[in-house]
Design a protein around this motif. Structure first.
Motif, PDB file in Angstrom:
ATOM      1  N   ARG A   9       0.841  -1.204   0.000  1.00 56.49           N
ATOM      2  CA  ARG A   9       0.000   0.000   0.000  1.00 56.49           C
ATOM      3  C   ARG A   9       0.879   1.259   0.000  1.00 56.49           C
ATOM      4  O   ARG A   9       2.045   1.233   0.410  1.00 56.49           O
ATOM      5  CB  ARG A   9      -0.955   0.003   1.182  1.00 56.49           C
ATOM      6  CG  ARG A   9      -0.390  -0.299   2.579  1.00 56.49           C
ATOM      7  CD  ARG A   9       0.534   0.706   3.063  1.00 56.49           C
ATOM      8  NE  ARG A   9       0.739   0.733   4.499  1.00 56.49           N
ATOM      9  CZ  ARG A   9       1.506   1.634   5.078  1.00 56.49           C
ATOM     10  NH1 ARG A   9       2.188   2.518   4.380  1.00 56.49           N
ATOM     11  NH2 ARG A   9       1.647   1.633   6.390  1.00 56.49           N
ATOM     12  N   ALA A  11       0.310   5.168   1.475  1.00 55.07           N
ATOM     13  CA  ALA A  11      -0.639   5.794   2.403  1.00 55.07           C
ATOM     14  C   ALA A  11      -0.314   7.272   2.619  1.00 55.07           C
ATOM     15  O   ALA A  11       0.122   7.665   3.700  1.00 55.07           O
ATOM     16  CB  ALA A  11      -0.608   5.028   3.725  1.00 55.07           C
ATOM     17  N   PRO A  12      -0.507   8.098   1.604  1.00 56.05           N
ATOM     18  CA  PRO A  12      -0.131   9.507   1.755  1.00 56.05           C
ATOM     19  C   PRO A  12      -1.092  10.276   2.649  1.00 56.05           C
ATOM     20  O   PRO A  12      -2.281   9.981   2.707  1.00 56.05           O
ATOM     21  CB  PRO A  12      -0.221  10.030   0.317  1.00 56.05           C
ATOM     22  CG  PRO A  12      -1.246   9.169  -0.340  1.00 56.05           C
ATOM     23  CD  PRO A  12      -1.102   7.809   0.288  1.00 56.05           C
ATOM     24  N   SER A  13      -0.550  11.266   3.347  1.00 57.54           N
ATOM     25  CA  SER A  13      -1.390  12.210   4.088  1.00 57.54           C
ATOM     26  C   SER A  13      -1.623  13.396   3.148  1.00 57.54           C
ATOM     27  O   SER A  13      -0.658  13.926   2.592  1.00 57.54           O
ATOM     28  CB  SER A  13      -0.673  12.694   5.341  1.00 57.54           C
ATOM     29  OG  SER A  13      -0.266  11.591   6.108  1.00 57.54           O
ATOM     30  N   GLU A  45      -4.481   9.013   4.208  1.00 56.94           N
ATOM     31  CA  GLU A  45      -4.379   9.100   5.677  1.00 56.94           C
ATOM     32  C   GLU A  45      -4.720  10.526   6.109  1.00 56.94           C
ATOM     33  O   GLU A  45      -3.844  11.372   6.287  1.00 56.94           O
ATOM     34  CB  GLU A  45      -2.993   8.670   6.123  1.00 56.94           C
ATOM     35  CG  GLU A  45      -2.720   7.224   5.723  1.00 56.94           C
ATOM     36  CD  GLU A  45      -1.879   6.444   6.694  1.00 56.94           C
ATOM     37  OE1 GLU A  45      -0.925   7.003   7.251  1.00 56.94           O
ATOM     38  OE2 GLU A  45      -2.164   5.245   6.886  1.00 56.94           O
ATOM     39  N   TYR A 188      -2.031   8.630  14.430  1.00 54.84           N
ATOM     40  CA  TYR A 188      -1.505   7.884  13.279  1.00 54.84           C
ATOM     41  C   TYR A 188      -1.230   6.424  13.642  1.00 54.84           C
ATOM     42  O   TYR A 188      -1.588   5.509  12.898  1.00 54.84           O
ATOM     43  CB  TYR A 188      -0.235   8.597  12.790  1.00 54.84           C
ATOM     44  CG  TYR A 188       0.737   7.735  12.030  1.00 54.84           C
ATOM     45  CD1 TYR A 188       0.384   7.180  10.808  1.00 54.84           C
ATOM     46  CD2 TYR A 188       2.017   7.472  12.536  1.00 54.84           C
ATOM     47  CE1 TYR A 188       1.283   6.375  10.101  1.00 54.84           C
ATOM     48  CE2 TYR A 188       2.908   6.683  11.843  1.00 54.84           C
ATOM     49  CZ  TYR A 188       2.542   6.127  10.647  1.00 54.84           C
ATOM     50  OH  TYR A 188       3.423   5.340   9.960  1.00 54.84           O
ATOM     51  N   VAL A 192      -3.061   3.518  11.506  1.00 52.37           N
ATOM     52  CA  VAL A 192      -2.258   2.783  10.518  1.00 52.37           C
ATOM     53  C   VAL A 192      -2.283   1.277  10.817  1.00 52.37           C
ATOM     54  O   VAL A 192      -2.408   0.450   9.913  1.00 52.37           O
ATOM     55  CB  VAL A 192      -0.824   3.381  10.461  1.00 52.37           C
ATOM     56  CG1 VAL A 192       0.060   2.856  11.562  1.00 52.37           C
ATOM     57  CG2 VAL A 192      -0.166   3.143   9.128  1.00 52.37           C
ATOM     58  N   ARG A 206       7.933   1.930   2.876  1.00 53.64           N
ATOM     59  CA  ARG A 206       7.777   3.368   3.119  1.00 53.64           C
ATOM     60  C   ARG A 206       9.139   3.958   3.424  1.00 53.64           C
ATOM     61  O   ARG A 206      10.137   3.244   3.557  1.00 53.64           O
ATOM     62  CB  ARG A 206       6.789   3.600   4.274  1.00 53.64           C
ATOM     63  CG  ARG A 206       7.235   2.974   5.565  1.00 53.64           C
ATOM     64  CD  ARG A 206       6.176   3.089   6.664  1.00 53.64           C
ATOM     65  NE  ARG A 206       6.650   2.416   7.867  1.00 53.64           N
ATOM     66  CZ  ARG A 206       5.899   2.153   8.926  1.00 53.64           C
ATOM     67  NH1 ARG A 206       4.633   2.514   8.950  1.00 53.64           N
ATOM     68  NH2 ARG A 206       6.415   1.551   9.976  1.00 53.64           N
TER      69      ARG A 206
HETATM   70  N1  GLU Z   1       0.650   8.854   6.113  1.00 59.78           N
HETATM   71  C1  GLU Z   1       2.067   8.735   6.351  1.00 59.78           C
HETATM   72  C2  GLU Z   1       2.802   9.834   5.610  1.00 59.78           C
HETATM   73  O1  GLU Z   1       2.265  10.410   4.677  1.00 59.78           O
HETATM   74  C3  GLU Z   1       2.623   7.408   5.921  1.00 59.78           C
HETATM   75  C4  GLU Z   1       2.260   6.320   6.828  1.00 59.78           C
HETATM   76  C5  GLU Z   1       2.855   4.960   6.538  1.00 59.78           C
HETATM   77  O2  GLU Z   1       3.261   4.679   5.410  1.00 59.78           O
HETATM   78  O3  GLU Z   1       2.870   4.150   7.458  1.00 59.78           O
HETATM   79  O4  GLU Z   1       3.925  10.121   5.973  1.00 59.78           O
END
Ligand code: GLU
Length: 300
Positions: A9, A11-13, A45, A188, A192, A206
């Motif tokens: 996955r 998972a961008p904020s 996210e 978070y 997550v 990541r």
């Molecule tokens: N949402 C987080 C971010 O944008 C990433 C979280 C993750 O990959 O666990 O930095």
């Protein structure tokens, strides 16, 4: 768990557009999923609503689409999944692994100073356990945040596919960490862990800046009885001054005027060297997948 279908996955904020660093994470997780013949999911996210920028989620999806990084299932948004976080917190409260906390940042700093701990730049002070039930709980103060009871000091070891064995004593080095913030927002760490499990994510790829969250996340997975995925933390893309690129230090939006060039530059940051000239985006991605396998291997 690891016999399950590979599921990765990104998972961008949605706190800013993709910059060179976040595009590298997107590409790395996509390539790893392809290299394993697996699925790749996209999760927005957006739990920290105060930092999210309206419309940025759509913009990020557009940026990814320009690079043909397309998810294999419908996109999910964390703000639409809060019931699952409530259930997870309720489970931890039942198990006496979560407790309410009334400490402000100033209270924590004061308690730490009393123990001779000085704050270090960029490093939050470990929570001293003031509101732990065995210390009397919030004792008449209005409790507002919820924390995980991390238990006795204990070294947690975990393996990263690139960095090798890592270890952290969460209870000592971080302390009981927040699951739900005083302002009601979900932390978070909780979101997550709950989502990665609900989406059956087997592999997390990541940026290395998130590596030191992993021990906390594994502790939380264990407390909730959830499986632990495999981890691969990719090298960070640095700004010219050597600092980590981030939205906070003003990293600029990645230029997607020529997606082939943008992907080639991004691949270069990940240590993947290939000739991009004259290729289409799909051709380039195919080549990069082969190159990724040689450089990062596949998970055992
Ligand atoms: N949402 C987080 C971010 O944008 C990433 C979280 C993750 O990959 O666990 O930095």
């Amino acid at each position: 768990m690891h016999n399950a279908v590979y599921t990765g996955r990104f998972a961008p904020s949605p706190t800013g557009p993709l910059h060179a660093g976040s595009l590298a994470t997107a590409l790395a997780s996509w390539l790893d999923a392809r290299a394993h013949g697996g699925r790749w999911l996209l999760r927005i996210e957006d739990v920290d609503t105060q930092r999210c920028i309206p419309g940025m989620d759509r913009h990020i999806l557009w940026q990814l689409a320009q690079c043909r990084l397309l998810p294999d299932a419908p996109v999910t948004w964390q703000t639409r999944r809060t019931r699952r976080y409530e259930e997870a917190l309720a489970q931890l409260v039942c198990q006496q692994r979560a407790y309410p906390c009334a400490c402000s940042r100033r209270d924590i700093a004061r308690a730490a100073a009393a123990r001779g701990h000085a704050p270090r730049r960029g490093q939050p002070l470990p929570y001293p356990g003031t509101c732990r039930p065995e210390h009397g709980g919030p004792a008449g103060r209005k409790a507002c945040a919820w924390r995980l009871h991390t238990g006795q000091p204990q070294l947690l070891r975990w393996q990263d596919r690139r960095l090798g064995w890592q270890q952290q004593d969460v209870a000592t080095q971080v302390g009981d960490f927040v699951l739900r913030r005083a302002d009601g927002l979900w932390a978070y760490q909780l979101a997550v862990v709950v989502d990665d499990s609900a989406q059956r994510v087997t592999d997390i790829v990541r940026g290395a800046d998130l590596a030191d969250n992993t021990a906390r996340q594994i502790l939380l997975q264990r407390a909730l009885g959830l499986p632990t995925p495999r981890y691969l933390h990719t090298p960070l893309v640095r700004a010219v001054n050597g600092e980590k690129l981030s939205k906070q230090n003003g990293a600029t939006e990645v230029d997607l005027g020529d997606p082939v060039q943008a992907l080639a530059r991004t691949a270069h940051h990940l240590g993947l060297r290939i000739e991009a000239r004259g290729r289409t985006v799909p051709e380039l991605l195919q080549q990069l997948t082969a190159c990724w396998k040689c450089t990062y291997g596949t998970a055992a």
